[in-house]
Design a protein around this motif. Structure first.
Motif, PDB file in Angstrom:
ATOM      1  N   ASN A 214      13.315   5.112  28.838  1.00  0.00           N
ATOM      2  CA  ASN A 214      14.353   4.190  28.390  1.00  0.00           C
ATOM      3  C   ASN A 214      13.773   3.365  27.240  1.00  0.00           C
ATOM      4  OD1 ASN A 214      16.802   2.920  28.292  1.00  0.00           O
ATOM      5  ND2 ASN A 214      16.456   1.589  30.063  1.00  0.00           N
ATOM      6  N   GLN A 215      14.260   3.566  26.000  1.00  0.00           N
ATOM      7  CA  GLN A 215      13.669   2.888  24.844  1.00  0.00           C
ATOM      8  C   GLN A 215      14.712   2.631  23.771  1.00  0.00           C
ATOM      9  OE1 GLN A 215      10.855   5.339  22.713  1.00  0.00           O
ATOM     10  NE2 GLN A 215      11.969   7.221  23.218  1.00  0.00           N
ATOM     11  N   MET A 216      14.355   1.718  22.883  1.00  0.00           N
ATOM     12  CA  MET A 216      15.239   1.393  21.765  1.00  0.00           C
ATOM     13  C   MET A 216      15.153   2.514  20.735  1.00  0.00           C
ATOM     14  SD  MET A 216      15.446  -2.117  19.515  1.00  0.00           S
ATOM     15  CE  MET A 216      13.882  -1.825  18.682  1.00  0.00           C
ATOM     16  N   VAL A 217      16.281   2.985  20.266  1.00  0.00           N
ATOM     17  CA  VAL A 217      16.304   4.117  19.340  1.00  0.00           C
ATOM     18  C   VAL A 217      16.969   3.774  18.014  1.00  0.00           C
ATOM     19  CG1 VAL A 217      16.274   5.840  21.172  1.00  0.00           C
ATOM     20  CG2 VAL A 217      18.473   4.945  20.337  1.00  0.00           C
ATOM     21  N   SER A 218      17.433   2.556  17.820  1.00  0.00           N
ATOM     22  CA  SER A 218      18.085   2.217  16.558  1.00  0.00           C
ATOM     23  C   SER A 218      17.066   2.239  15.428  1.00  0.00           C
ATOM     24  CB  SER A 218      18.746   0.840  16.645  1.00  0.00           C
ATOM     25  OG  SER A 218      17.773  -0.142  16.926  1.00  0.00           O
ATOM     26  N   ALA A 219      17.472   2.716  14.268  1.00  0.00           N
ATOM     27  CA  ALA A 219      16.568   2.813  13.109  1.00  0.00           C
ATOM     28  C   ALA A 219      16.314   1.429  12.533  1.00  0.00           C
ATOM     29  CB  ALA A 219      17.177   3.721  12.054  1.00  0.00           C
ATOM     30  N   GLU A 220      15.034   1.075  12.421  1.00  0.00           N
ATOM     31  CA  GLU A 220      14.678  -0.186  11.778  1.00  0.00           C
ATOM     32  C   GLU A 220      14.607  -0.042  10.264  1.00  0.00           C
ATOM     33  OE1 GLU A 220      11.076  -1.468  13.526  1.00  0.00           O
ATOM     34  OE2 GLU A 220      11.958  -1.853  15.492  1.00  0.00           O
ATOM     35  N   ASN A 221      14.424   1.211   9.785  1.00  0.00           N
ATOM     36  CA  ASN A 221      14.338   1.492   8.347  1.00  0.00           C
ATOM     37  C   ASN A 221      15.395   2.511   7.962  1.00  0.00           C
ATOM     38  OD1 ASN A 221      12.019  -0.164   7.947  1.00  0.00           O
ATOM     39  ND2 ASN A 221      10.749   1.463   8.790  1.00  0.00           N
ATOM     40  N   GLU A 222      15.738   2.505   6.714  1.00  0.00           N
ATOM     41  CA  GLU A 222      16.653   3.496   6.181  1.00  0.00           C
ATOM     42  C   GLU A 222      16.131   4.004   4.846  1.00  0.00           C
ATOM     43  OE1 GLU A 222      20.451   1.915   5.183  1.00  0.00           O
ATOM     44  OE2 GLU A 222      19.628   0.117   4.238  1.00  0.00           O
ATOM     45  N   LEU A 223      16.513   5.236   4.492  1.00  0.00           N
ATOM     46  CA  LEU A 223      16.100   5.818   3.220  1.00  0.00           C
ATOM     47  C   LEU A 223      17.080   5.387   2.133  1.00  0.00           C
ATOM     48  CD1 LEU A 223      15.078   9.484   4.167  1.00  0.00           C
ATOM     49  CD2 LEU A 223      13.574   7.620   3.449  1.00  0.00           C
ATOM     50  N   VAL A 224      16.555   4.811   1.066  1.00  0.00           N
ATOM     51  CA  VAL A 224      17.371   4.410  -0.080  1.00  0.00           C
ATOM     52  C   VAL A 224      16.777   5.016  -1.346  1.00  0.00           C
ATOM     53  CG1 VAL A 224      18.149   2.268   0.980  1.00  0.00           C
ATOM     54  CG2 VAL A 224      16.050   2.287  -0.364  1.00  0.00           C
ATOM     55  N   LYS A 225      17.629   5.254  -2.320  1.00  0.00           N
ATOM     56  CA  LYS A 225      17.178   5.838  -3.575  1.00  0.00           C
ATOM     57  C   LYS A 225      16.656   4.738  -4.506  1.00  0.00           C
ATOM     58  CE  LYS A 225      19.315   9.370  -5.175  1.00  0.00           C
ATOM     59  NZ  LYS A 225      20.309  10.290  -5.778  1.00  0.00           N
ATOM     60  N   LYS A 226      15.452   4.951  -5.020  1.00  0.00           N
ATOM     61  CA  LYS A 226      14.853   4.017  -5.963  1.00  0.00           C
ATOM     62  C   LYS A 226      14.506   4.759  -7.260  1.00  0.00           C
ATOM     63  CE  LYS A 226      14.713   0.181  -3.528  1.00  0.00           C
ATOM     64  NZ  LYS A 226      15.365  -1.071  -3.965  1.00  0.00           N
ATOM     65  N   TYR A 227      14.397   3.983  -8.354  1.00  0.00           N
ATOM     66  CA  TYR A 227      14.117   4.546  -9.664  1.00  0.00           C
ATOM     67  C   TYR A 227      12.791   3.969 -10.185  1.00  0.00           C
ATOM     68  CZ  TYR A 227      18.966   5.916  -9.287  1.00  0.00           C
ATOM     69  OH  TYR A 227      20.146   6.465  -8.841  1.00  0.00           O
ATOM     70  N   TYR A 228      12.012   4.826 -10.840  1.00  0.00           N
ATOM     71  CA  TYR A 228      10.665   4.442 -11.266  1.00  0.00           C
ATOM     72  C   TYR A 228      10.446   4.797 -12.740  1.00  0.00           C
ATOM     73  CZ  TYR A 228       9.996   4.318  -6.221  1.00  0.00           C
ATOM     74  OH  TYR A 228      10.125   4.036  -4.885  1.00  0.00           O
ATOM     75  N   VAL A 229       9.614   3.983 -13.375  1.00  0.00           N
ATOM     76  CA  VAL A 229       9.160   4.264 -14.741  1.00  0.00           C
ATOM     77  C   VAL A 229       7.644   4.165 -14.749  1.00  0.00           C
ATOM     78  CG1 VAL A 229       9.077   3.442 -17.122  1.00  0.00           C
ATOM     79  CG2 VAL A 229      11.255   3.528 -15.913  1.00  0.00           C
ATOM     80  N   GLN A 230       6.996   5.216 -15.238  1.00  0.00           N
ATOM     81  CA  GLN A 230       5.534   5.238 -15.356  1.00  0.00           C
ATOM     82  C   GLN A 230       5.163   5.299 -16.831  1.00  0.00           C
ATOM     83  OE1 GLN A 230       3.210   7.736 -12.674  1.00  0.00           O
ATOM     84  NE2 GLN A 230       2.039   8.502 -14.420  1.00  0.00           N
ATOM     85  N   ASN A 231       4.402   4.326 -17.277  1.00  0.00           N
ATOM     86  CA  ASN A 231       4.060   4.182 -18.694  1.00  0.00           C
ATOM     87  C   ASN A 231       2.540   4.149 -18.820  1.00  0.00           C
ATOM     88  OD1 ASN A 231       3.854   3.517 -21.387  1.00  0.00           O
ATOM     89  ND2 ASN A 231       5.419   1.930 -21.320  1.00  0.00           N
ATOM     90  N   THR A 232       1.979   5.058 -19.606  1.00  0.00           N
ATOM     91  CA  THR A 232       0.536   5.090 -19.826  1.00  0.00           C
ATOM     92  C   THR A 232       0.250   4.843 -21.300  1.00  0.00           C
ATOM     93  OG1 THR A 232       0.191   6.655 -18.015  1.00  0.00           O
ATOM     94  CG2 THR A 232      -1.583   6.451 -19.621  1.00  0.00           C
ATOM     95  N   GLN A 233      -0.590   3.853 -21.578  1.00  0.00           N
ATOM     96  CA  GLN A 233      -0.887   3.431 -22.941  1.00  0.00           C
ATOM     97  C   GLN A 233      -2.377   3.540 -23.225  1.00  0.00           C
ATOM     98  OE1 GLN A 233       1.263   0.127 -25.267  1.00  0.00           O
ATOM     99  NE2 GLN A 233      -0.456  -0.930 -24.361  1.00  0.00           N
ATOM    100  N   LEU A 234      -2.715   4.165 -24.363  1.00  0.00           N
ATOM    101  CA  LEU A 234      -4.106   4.295 -24.789  1.00  0.00           C
ATOM    102  C   LEU A 234      -4.463   3.118 -25.692  1.00  0.00           C
ATOM    103  CD1 LEU A 234      -6.588   6.279 -24.739  1.00  0.00           C
ATOM    104  CD2 LEU A 234      -5.773   7.109 -26.951  1.00  0.00           C
ATOM    105  N   ILE A 235      -5.605   2.500 -25.421  1.00  0.00           N
ATOM    106  CA  ILE A 235      -6.046   1.318 -26.158  1.00  0.00           C
ATOM    107  C   ILE A 235      -7.374   1.624 -26.844  1.00  0.00           C
ATOM    108  CG2 ILE A 235      -6.671  -1.118 -25.980  1.00  0.00           C
ATOM    109  CD1 ILE A 235      -5.004  -1.246 -23.419  1.00  0.00           C
ATOM    110  N   LYS A 236      -7.440   1.298 -28.127  1.00  0.00           N
ATOM    111  CA  LYS A 236      -8.689   1.466 -28.878  1.00  0.00           C
ATOM    112  C   LYS A 236      -9.263   0.082 -29.163  1.00  0.00           C
ATOM    113  CE  LYS A 236      -8.828   4.304 -32.419  1.00  0.00           C
ATOM    114  NZ  LYS A 236      -8.620   4.795 -33.818  1.00  0.00           N
ATOM    115  N   VAL A 237     -10.545  -0.093 -28.844  1.00  0.00           N
ATOM    116  CA  VAL A 237     -11.201  -1.384 -28.984  1.00  0.00           C
ATOM    117  C   VAL A 237     -12.437  -1.215 -29.856  1.00  0.00           C
ATOM    118  CG1 VAL A 237     -12.311  -3.286 -27.751  1.00  0.00           C
ATOM    119  CG2 VAL A 237     -10.388  -2.085 -26.711  1.00  0.00           C
ATOM    120  N   ASN A 238     -12.580  -2.079 -30.858  1.00  0.00           N
ATOM    121  CA  ASN A 238     -13.750  -2.050 -31.737  1.00  0.00           C
ATOM    122  C   ASN A 238     -14.744  -3.164 -31.423  1.00  0.00           C
ATOM    123  OD1 ASN A 238     -11.266  -1.162 -33.921  1.00  0.00           O
ATOM    124  ND2 ASN A 238     -12.981   0.210 -33.616  1.00  0.00           N
TER     125      ASN A 238
END
Length: 367
Positions: A214-238
């Motif tokens: 006998n246990q609780m079965v309600s979902a504490e989490n749900e799946l939602v759609k998220k959007y991501y941006v990944q940005n990689t920048q090269l830096i030159k240092v003198n």
């Protein structure tokens, strides 16, 4: 021995040149203009009688003056624009700081940009609690009554009955779900009692409860759609003193400093060093040719000078920073524990420079 043969050969060339100088003016080949040119270069009593080819090699050590490395920044949003705007705003904060350090836009290059979507678990707000009560039932039935038992179970929405691993008895589960744990258990007991009554009417009496849950079965989490941006920048240092400041700022902005440091010598610095060595190399080249000629001949002007270089550049990388990567906080950048960055001193680079030259050999005809 080789030097003696060379001098004898050059001496014969000199005699031939002087013989041609006495040829008639109406001959097919006139050497008078050449003789006049030689006199202008070396004087009336000196003439070029041949050439000598020599080369010298020098190893030059250079200290690196340029470092390049990349920084990756990942943002999350509820919409593509949300993720993109968050990313652009924080990248701008980093770039503004780099401009304050004197790093111009030409030293910043976007080498990777990606937007994508993914599903993510997140807590359900005010989720209703539900409880599941489950009885595991064992019973013995013969083949004659098997389908009668299946019919009874179908009436109670039980569609899974199977033999246990020892094949000694059949197993099925009775389950009820309710918002109250106690009500779920009571309803399950009622269902069990009704099933037992129907099975006994079929003559099946070997029925037992083998398990209870006998246990609780309600979902504490749900799946939602998220959007991501990944940005990689090269830096030159003198300016290597700026490396620590840039890394610290990137960590403050929750950006990931990649372990791809590369040290090199800029073309400007390399050309500056090579220009300093050009005159030194030429002086050594002329001195070597003069030694080879000995006392009876003089070194004339060079007719050809060629320099070649063999670069020995090695990429040097610091130790891994040990970041915990790609865990994204809602609406923000990736979360990681920033470690102390250990930047190793880069190795010195070397250039092997070779200069080759062809010089005229000059002889005094009265010597």
């Amino acid at each position: 021995m080789k030097k003696t043969i060379l001098f004898a050969l050059l001496l014969n060339l000199g005699v031939a040149t002087m013989s041609n100088a006495n040829a008639p003016e109406n001959g097919l080949i006139s050497t008078q203009p050449q003789i006049d040119y030689e006199q202008l270069k070396y004087g009336n009593d000196r003439f070029a009688i041949g050439e000598i080819n020599v080369s010298v090699t020098e190893t030059i050590t250079l200290k690196p003056d340029t470092a390049t490395f990349s920084i990756t920044y990942i943002t999350e949003g509820d919409t593509p624009n949300d993720a993109s705007n968050r990313n652009a705003n924080n990248i701008k904060k980093l770039n503004d700081y780099l401009m304050e350090l004197g790093i111009n836009q030409d030293n910043l290059t976007t080498i990777g940009y990606q937007n994508y979507e993914n599903e993510k678990e997140q807590p359900i707000d005010n989720a209703a609690k539900r409880f599941s009560s489950t009885f595991t039932i064992h019973l013995n039935i013969d083949n004659e009554h098997f389908f009668d038992v299946v019919k009874v179970l179908d009436e109670h929405q039980i569609s899974d009955i199977k033999l246990d691993d020892s094949h000694q008895f059949y197993v099925f589960n009775i389950q009820e779900i309710n918002e109250s744990a106690n009500q779920a258990k009571q309803r399950n007991q009622q269902k069990y009692q009704q099933i037992v009554k129907q099975l006994k009417q079929l003559g099946i009496n070997e029925i037992s409860v083998a398990g209870y849950d006998n246990q609780m079965v309600s979902a504490e989490n749900e799946l939602v759609k998220k959007y991501y941006v990944q940005n990689t920048q090269l830096i030159k240092v003198n300016n290597f003193e700026q490396l620590g400041k840039i890394i610290t700022k990137a960590q403050e902005l929750k950006m990931m400093v990649n372990n791809d440091f590369n040290y090199s010598v800029s073309e400007k610095e390399k050309n500056r060093i090579l220009e300093q060595y050009e005159q030194t190399m030429y002086d050594k080249l002329a001195a070597k040719a003069t030694r080879l000629l000995g006392q009876h001949y003089q070194l004339g002007v060079p007719t050809s000078l060629v320099s070649n270089q063999d670069n020995h550049f090695y990429s040097v990388q610091p130790r891994d920073y040990g970041y915990s990567r790609t865990m994204v906080n809602a609406g923000q950048s990736q979360m990681f524990e920033a470690q102390a960055v250990d930047i190793q001193s880069p190795s010195e680079f070397t250039i092997t420079l070779t200069m080759s030259g062809i010089f005229e050999i000059v002889m005094n005809i009265y010597q």
